[in-house]
Design a protein around this motif. Structure first.
Motif, PDB file in Angstrom:
ATOM      1  N   ALA A 267       0.825  -1.220   0.000  1.00  0.00           N
ATOM      2  CA  ALA A 267       0.000   0.000   0.000  1.00  0.00           C
ATOM      3  C   ALA A 267       0.853   1.261   0.000  1.00  0.00           C
ATOM      4  N   ASP A 268       1.967   1.248   0.747  1.00  0.00           N
ATOM      5  CA  ASP A 268       2.794   2.444   0.876  1.00  0.00           C
ATOM      6  C   ASP A 268       4.270   2.079   0.862  1.00  0.00           C
ATOM      7  N   ASN A 269       5.072   3.021   0.383  1.00  0.00           N
ATOM      8  CA  ASN A 269       6.523   2.876   0.444  1.00  0.00           C
ATOM      9  C   ASN A 269       6.976   3.373   1.816  1.00  0.00           C
ATOM     10  N   ILE A 270       7.151   2.436   2.747  1.00  0.00           N
ATOM     11  CA  ILE A 270       7.465   2.806   4.127  1.00  0.00           C
ATOM     12  C   ILE A 270       8.867   3.395   4.261  1.00  0.00           C
ATOM     13  N   VAL A 271       9.760   3.077   3.319  1.00  0.00           N
ATOM     14  CA  VAL A 271      11.149   3.536   3.432  1.00  0.00           C
ATOM     15  C   VAL A 271      11.245   5.041   3.223  1.00  0.00           C
ATOM     16  N   LYS A 272      10.332   5.605   2.429  1.00  0.00           N
ATOM     17  CA  LYS A 272      10.357   7.056   2.189  1.00  0.00           C
ATOM     18  C   LYS A 272      10.160   7.846   3.477  1.00  0.00           C
ATOM     19  N   LYS A 273       9.544   7.204   4.474  1.00  0.00           N
ATOM     20  CA  LYS A 273       9.259   7.899   5.734  1.00  0.00           C
ATOM     21  C   LYS A 273      10.452   7.884   6.691  1.00  0.00           C
ATOM     22  N   ILE A 274      11.524   7.195   6.307  1.00  0.00           N
ATOM     23  CA  ILE A 274      12.724   7.129   7.146  1.00  0.00           C
ATOM     24  C   ILE A 274      13.664   8.276   6.764  1.00  0.00           C
ATOM     25  N   ASN A 275      14.130   9.005   7.741  1.00  0.00           N
ATOM     26  CA  ASN A 275      14.944  10.199   7.498  1.00  0.00           C
ATOM     27  C   ASN A 275      16.315   9.861   6.924  1.00  0.00           C
ATOM     28  N   VAL A 276      16.836  10.806   6.146  1.00  0.00           N
ATOM     29  CA  VAL A 276      18.211  10.724   5.646  1.00  0.00           C
ATOM     30  C   VAL A 276      19.118  11.357   6.686  1.00  0.00           C
ATOM     31  N   LEU A 277      20.204  10.660   7.043  1.00  0.00           N
ATOM     32  CA  LEU A 277      21.128  11.183   8.040  1.00  0.00           C
ATOM     33  C   LEU A 277      22.134  12.134   7.398  1.00  0.00           C
ATOM     34  N   LYS A 278      22.606  13.088   8.165  1.00  0.00           N
ATOM     35  CA  LYS A 278      23.631  14.003   7.676  1.00  0.00           C
ATOM     36  C   LYS A 278      24.953  13.259   7.609  1.00  0.00           C
ATOM     37  N   SER A 279      25.640  13.381   6.487  1.00  0.00           N
ATOM     38  CA  SER A 279      26.938  12.724   6.335  1.00  0.00           C
ATOM     39  C   SER A 279      27.920  13.704   5.700  1.00  0.00           C
ATOM     40  N   ASN A 280      29.177  13.485   5.952  1.00  0.00           N
ATOM     41  CA  ASN A 280      30.227  14.327   5.388  1.00  0.00           C
ATOM     42  C   ASN A 280      31.042  13.506   4.402  1.00  0.00           C
ATOM     43  N   PRO A 281      30.662  13.544   3.126  1.00  0.00           N
ATOM     44  CA  PRO A 281      31.370  12.721   2.146  1.00  0.00           C
ATOM     45  C   PRO A 281      32.823  13.166   1.971  1.00  0.00           C
ATOM     46  N   GLU A 282      33.707  12.174   1.820  1.00  0.00           N
ATOM     47  CA  GLU A 282      35.107  12.474   1.569  1.00  0.00           C
ATOM     48  C   GLU A 282      35.294  12.861   0.107  1.00  0.00           C
ATOM     49  N   ARG A 283      36.004  13.948  -0.111  1.00  0.00           N
ATOM     50  CA  ARG A 283      36.217  14.420  -1.474  1.00  0.00           C
ATOM     51  C   ARG A 283      37.717  14.600  -1.720  1.00  0.00           C
ATOM     52  N   ASN A 284      38.167  14.128  -2.881  1.00  0.00           N
ATOM     53  CA  ASN A 284      39.581  14.276  -3.208  1.00  0.00           C
ATOM     54  C   ASN A 284      39.990  15.746  -3.214  1.00  0.00           C
ATOM     55  N   LYS A 285      41.201  16.005  -2.762  1.00  0.00           N
ATOM     56  CA  LYS A 285      41.713  17.369  -2.751  1.00  0.00           C
ATOM     57  C   LYS A 285      42.104  17.815  -4.160  1.00  0.00           C
ATOM     58  N   THR A 286      42.147  19.125  -4.336  1.00  0.00           N
ATOM     59  CA  THR A 286      42.578  19.711  -5.603  1.00  0.00           C
ATOM     60  C   THR A 286      44.101  19.795  -5.632  1.00  0.00           C
ATOM     61  N   TYR A 287      44.703  19.453  -6.776  1.00  0.00           N
ATOM     62  CA  TYR A 287      46.148  19.575  -6.929  1.00  0.00           C
ATOM     63  C   TYR A 287      46.536  21.045  -7.080  1.00  0.00           C
ATOM     64  N   THR A 288      47.678  21.383  -6.564  1.00  0.00           N
ATOM     65  CA  THR A 288      48.225  22.710  -6.852  1.00  0.00           C
ATOM     66  C   THR A 288      48.740  22.720  -8.292  1.00  0.00           C
ATOM     67  N   SER A 289      48.966  23.900  -8.825  1.00  0.00           N
ATOM     68  CA  SER A 289      49.448  24.016 -10.203  1.00  0.00           C
ATOM     69  C   SER A 289      50.790  23.303 -10.378  1.00  0.00           C
ATOM     70  N   GLU A 290      51.661  23.424  -9.371  1.00  0.00           N
ATOM     71  CA  GLU A 290      52.973  22.790  -9.454  1.00  0.00           C
ATOM     72  C   GLU A 290      52.864  21.268  -9.429  1.00  0.00           C
ATOM     73  N   MET A 291      51.992  20.738  -8.567  1.00  0.00           N
ATOM     74  CA  MET A 291      51.808  19.284  -8.476  1.00  0.00           C
ATOM     75  C   MET A 291      51.279  18.732  -9.793  1.00  0.00           C
ATOM     76  N   GLN A 292      50.312  19.425 -10.382  1.00  0.00           N
ATOM     77  CA  GLN A 292      49.717  18.950 -11.633  1.00  0.00           C
ATOM     78  C   GLN A 292      50.759  18.921 -12.754  1.00  0.00           C
ATOM     79  N   LYS A 293      51.576  19.947 -12.856  1.00  0.00           N
ATOM     80  CA  LYS A 293      52.592  20.009 -13.908  1.00  0.00           C
ATOM     81  C   LYS A 293      53.655  18.921 -13.713  1.00  0.00           C
ATOM     82  N   ASP A 294      54.036  18.684 -12.450  1.00  0.00           N
ATOM     83  CA  ASP A 294      55.036  17.654 -12.164  1.00  0.00           C
ATOM     84  C   ASP A 294      54.520  16.255 -12.535  1.00  0.00           C
ATOM     85  N   ILE A 295      53.252  15.987 -12.225  1.00  0.00           N
ATOM     86  CA  ILE A 295      52.662  14.683 -12.544  1.00  0.00           C
ATOM     87  C   ILE A 295      52.568  14.488 -14.047  1.00  0.00           C
ATOM     88  N   TYR A 296      52.148  15.523 -14.763  1.00  0.00           N
ATOM     89  CA  TYR A 296      52.062  15.448 -16.221  1.00  0.00           C
ATOM     90  C   TYR A 296      53.436  15.157 -16.840  1.00  0.00           C
TER      91      TYR A 296
END
Length: 473
Positions: A267-296
Motif C-alpha cells: 500500500a505504501d513505500n514505508i522507506v520514504k518515511k525514514i529520514n536521511v542522516l547528515k553525512s560528510n562525504p570524503e572528497r579528493n583534494k585539488t592539486y596545486t598548479s605545481e603538483m599537476q605540472k610535475d605529474i604530467y
C-alpha cells in the motif's frame, strides 16, 4: 449525454425525494459513521469532464496510464481511514475513454453496494450472508434492488436495476490482491529494476538489496516488513560502516519499495518515511598548479596511456568510470564530439576541446566497438565489468603516480577533475560575473542544475575571497 450520467441524475432525484422521508435523519447519522469512503475513479491524471478540451497527445498520455478505482476503509487498530489497494480489473485493456468510464462506473456501483452490505476488505467475507441482509427501509417502495450473484466476490454479468434503467456489470472480480512473500515481491521488483537501470547501477543496487534480504525470513509475507524492520537494519549498516553507506542503502531500498507500491503489491513505500542522516562525504583534494605540472611531466616520460586517460578527466571533466567505457566509435574526431553514457542519461554529447584533440592518437585503424583505453593499449578488447576497469586504472595510478610522489589518500584521479574545473572557473571569473560564469560552466561540467553546480563549487573551494588584510588593520 451518456446513459450512465442520466442514471446518476435519476439517483440524484431519488435521494432528493428522500429528503422528505421522516427516517432521513437516521440515514444521515449512519453516513457520518461509515467505515469507508465512496469509491472514486482515477482517470489518468486528467479531469474527465474536460476531456473534449484536451488535444490528442494529452488524451493519449492519459490513456497510457493506469485507470482504477480507489477508496479507503477504516483500520480496526488505528480507527483511521486507510487507503485500500487500487482495483483495476481489465479496464486498462479498453482503448477509449468512454469504455473505461462506463466500466469503472459499473464497478464503483457494485463495490459501494458490497461495502454498504458490510463487506470488509481486511477480512474473509461471507458474501452470501451479506447479500441476504435486509434492505434499508429508505428503499421501500422504490425499485432500487440490485441483483448480484452469491459467489465469492466475483461479479458476473448481471443487471443493476435503478428506476427503469439498467447497467451491465462486466464479469470481472473485485478481488483482494494476493499478498506475496518477501522472496516473490523482491524478485518481482528486481526484475523491473534490472530492465530500467544500467548494469553497473543494478549490480550495486542488487548487492544492497541482497544483504537486506539475508536479514529477513523470505517466506514471510511482504507485509511483515515494517518501518521499524527497515530502520533497525539501517542502524546496523550505520554502526558497521558509515552514514553515507546507510543513506545509500536507504535510497536503494526506497527505490525497491517504490516499485512494489507502483505495482500495488504494497500500500505504501514505508522507506520514504525514514529520514536521511547528515553525512560528510570524503572528497579528493585539488592539486596545486605545481603538483599537476610535475605529474604530467612524469607521466609523459613513464606512462603516456595513463596520461591521456587523466587528460580526459582533466579537460573533458569526465568521471574515471566514464573514460573506461569510451569506445573508438564514441570519438568523433571530425565533428570534435564525444558520445558517452552517463549514470544520469542514456547518451550525452560533449565537445572535444582543442587541447585534448591534439593529444589523441590516430584512431582510424581500430575496430569501432573496441575500447579506447585498455591495459595493453588503445583500441583493444577488454571484457570485464566497468567497475573492474575503473579499479584497474585507479591501482595503476596508485602504483605509478602516488607511490612516486608519496601522495596520501586525499589525492586521486578524481582530483584532476576538481583541479581543472577550479582553474576554468577562476579564469572565467576574471571577465564575467558569478552568475555568467556559472551559466557557462554548467555547459562544460554537465551539472543538470545551477544548485548542483554551486554546491560542487563550494565543496572544492573554487570561489575564494580577495585579500581582506586592509580591512583588519
Amino acid at each position: 449525454m451518456s446513459e450512465i450520467f442520466l442514471l446518476l441524475q435519476k439517483v440524484h432525484d431519488l435521494v432528493h425525494d428522500l429528503e422528505h422521508n421522516p427516517q432521513i435523519n437516521q440515514f444521515k447519522n449512519l453516513l457520518k459513521q461509515k467505515d469507508f469512503t465512496a469509491p472514486k475513479i482515477f482517470t489518468g491524471g486528467v479531469n474527465i469532464l474536460l476531456w473534449n478540451q484536451l488535444n490528442e497527445s494529452e488524451k493519449a498520455k492519459a490513456l497510457s496510464k493506469s485507470w482504477y478505482i480507489y477508496y479507503s476503509f477504516r483500520d480496526a487498530e488505528t480507527g483511521k481511514l486507510k487507503r485500500m489497494p487500487n482495483i483495476k480489473g481489465n479496464v486498462n485493456k479498453l482503448k477509449t475513454k468512454k469504455e473505461r468510464v462506463e466500466y469503472l462506473n459499473a464497478m464503483c456501483v457494485a463495490l459501494e453496494f458490497l461495502l454498504e452490505k458490510g463487506f470488509n476488505p481486511n477480512i474473509s467475507n461471507n458474501i452470501e450472508e451479506l447479500l441476504d441482509r435486509k434492505q434499508s427501509e429508505t428503499s421501500k417502495g422504490k425499485n432500487t434492488s440490485i441483483a448480484i450473484p452469491k459467489e465469492n466476490i466475483a461479479i458476473p454479468t448481471k443487471n443493476i436495476v435503478i428506476p427503469s434503467k439498467t447497467i451491465a456489470i462486466p464479469s470481472e472480480n473485485i478481488a483482494i490482491p494476493e499478498i506475496l512473500s518477501i522472496k516473490e515481491a523482491f524478485e518481482f521488483a528486481l526484475n523491473i529494476k534490472k530492465n530500467t537501470i544500467r548494469d553497473t547501477s543494478y549490480k550495486n543496487f542488487e548487492l544492497r538489496v541482497r544483504k537486506f534480504r539475508k536479514s529477513l525470513d523470505e517466506n514471510k509475507p511482504i507485509t511483515f516488513i515494517t518501518k521499524k524492520v527497515v530502520n533497525d537494519y539501517l542502524n546496523d549498516v550505520l554502526v558497521n560502516s558509515s552514514a553515507r553507506n546507510r543513506n545509500n542503502t536507504r535510497a536503494d531500498l526506497s527505490s525497491l519499495f517504490q516499485v512494489l507500491e507502483d505495482n500495488e503489491i504494497i500500500a505504501d513505500n514505508i522507506v520514504k518515511k525514514i529520514n536521511v542522516l547528515k553525512s560528510n562525504p570524503e572528497r579528493n583534494k585539488t592539486y596545486t598548479s605545481e603538483m599537476q605540472k610535475d605529474i604530467y611531466s612524469f607521466l609523459e616520460e613513464n606512462d603516456k596511456l595513463l596520461l591521456l586517460f587523466i587528460k580526459f578527466v582533466s579537460y573533458n571533466f569526465l568521471r574515471p568510470i566514464e573514460v573506461c567505457e569510451l569506445r573508438i566509435k564514441d570519438i568523433d574526431l571530425v565533428g570534435k564530439r564525444i558520445y558517452l553514457r552517463t549514470k544520469n542519461k542514456v547518451v550525452k554529447i560533449k565537445i572535444i576541446p582543442e587541447i585534448l584533440l591534439n593529444d589523441l592518437p590516430d584512431l582510424s585503424n581500430f575496430a569501432p566497438e573496441s575500447f579506447l583505453f585498455t591495459p595493453t593499449g588503445y583500441g583493444q578488447d577488454w571484457v570485464t565489468e566497468p567497475n573492474n576497469k575503473r579499479d584497474y586504472f585507479s591501482k595503476r595510478f596508485k602504483e605509478v603516480v602516488k607511490t612516486h610522489f608519496n601522495l596520501n589518500k586525499d589525492y586521486g584521479m578524481y582530483s584532476f577533475r576538481h583541479t581543472f574545473i577550479t582553474k576554468l572557473y577562476r579564469e572565467m571569473r576574471k571577465t564575467s560575473s558569478q552568475f555568467e560564469t556559472k551559466s557557462k560552466l554548467m555547459l562544460v561540467t554537465g551539472h543538470s542544475t545551477m544548485t548542483a553546480l554551486e554546491k560542487y563549487l563550494r565543496d572544492i573551494d573554487a570561489e575564494l575571497p580577495e585579500d581582506y588584510s586592509n580591512l583588519l588593520r
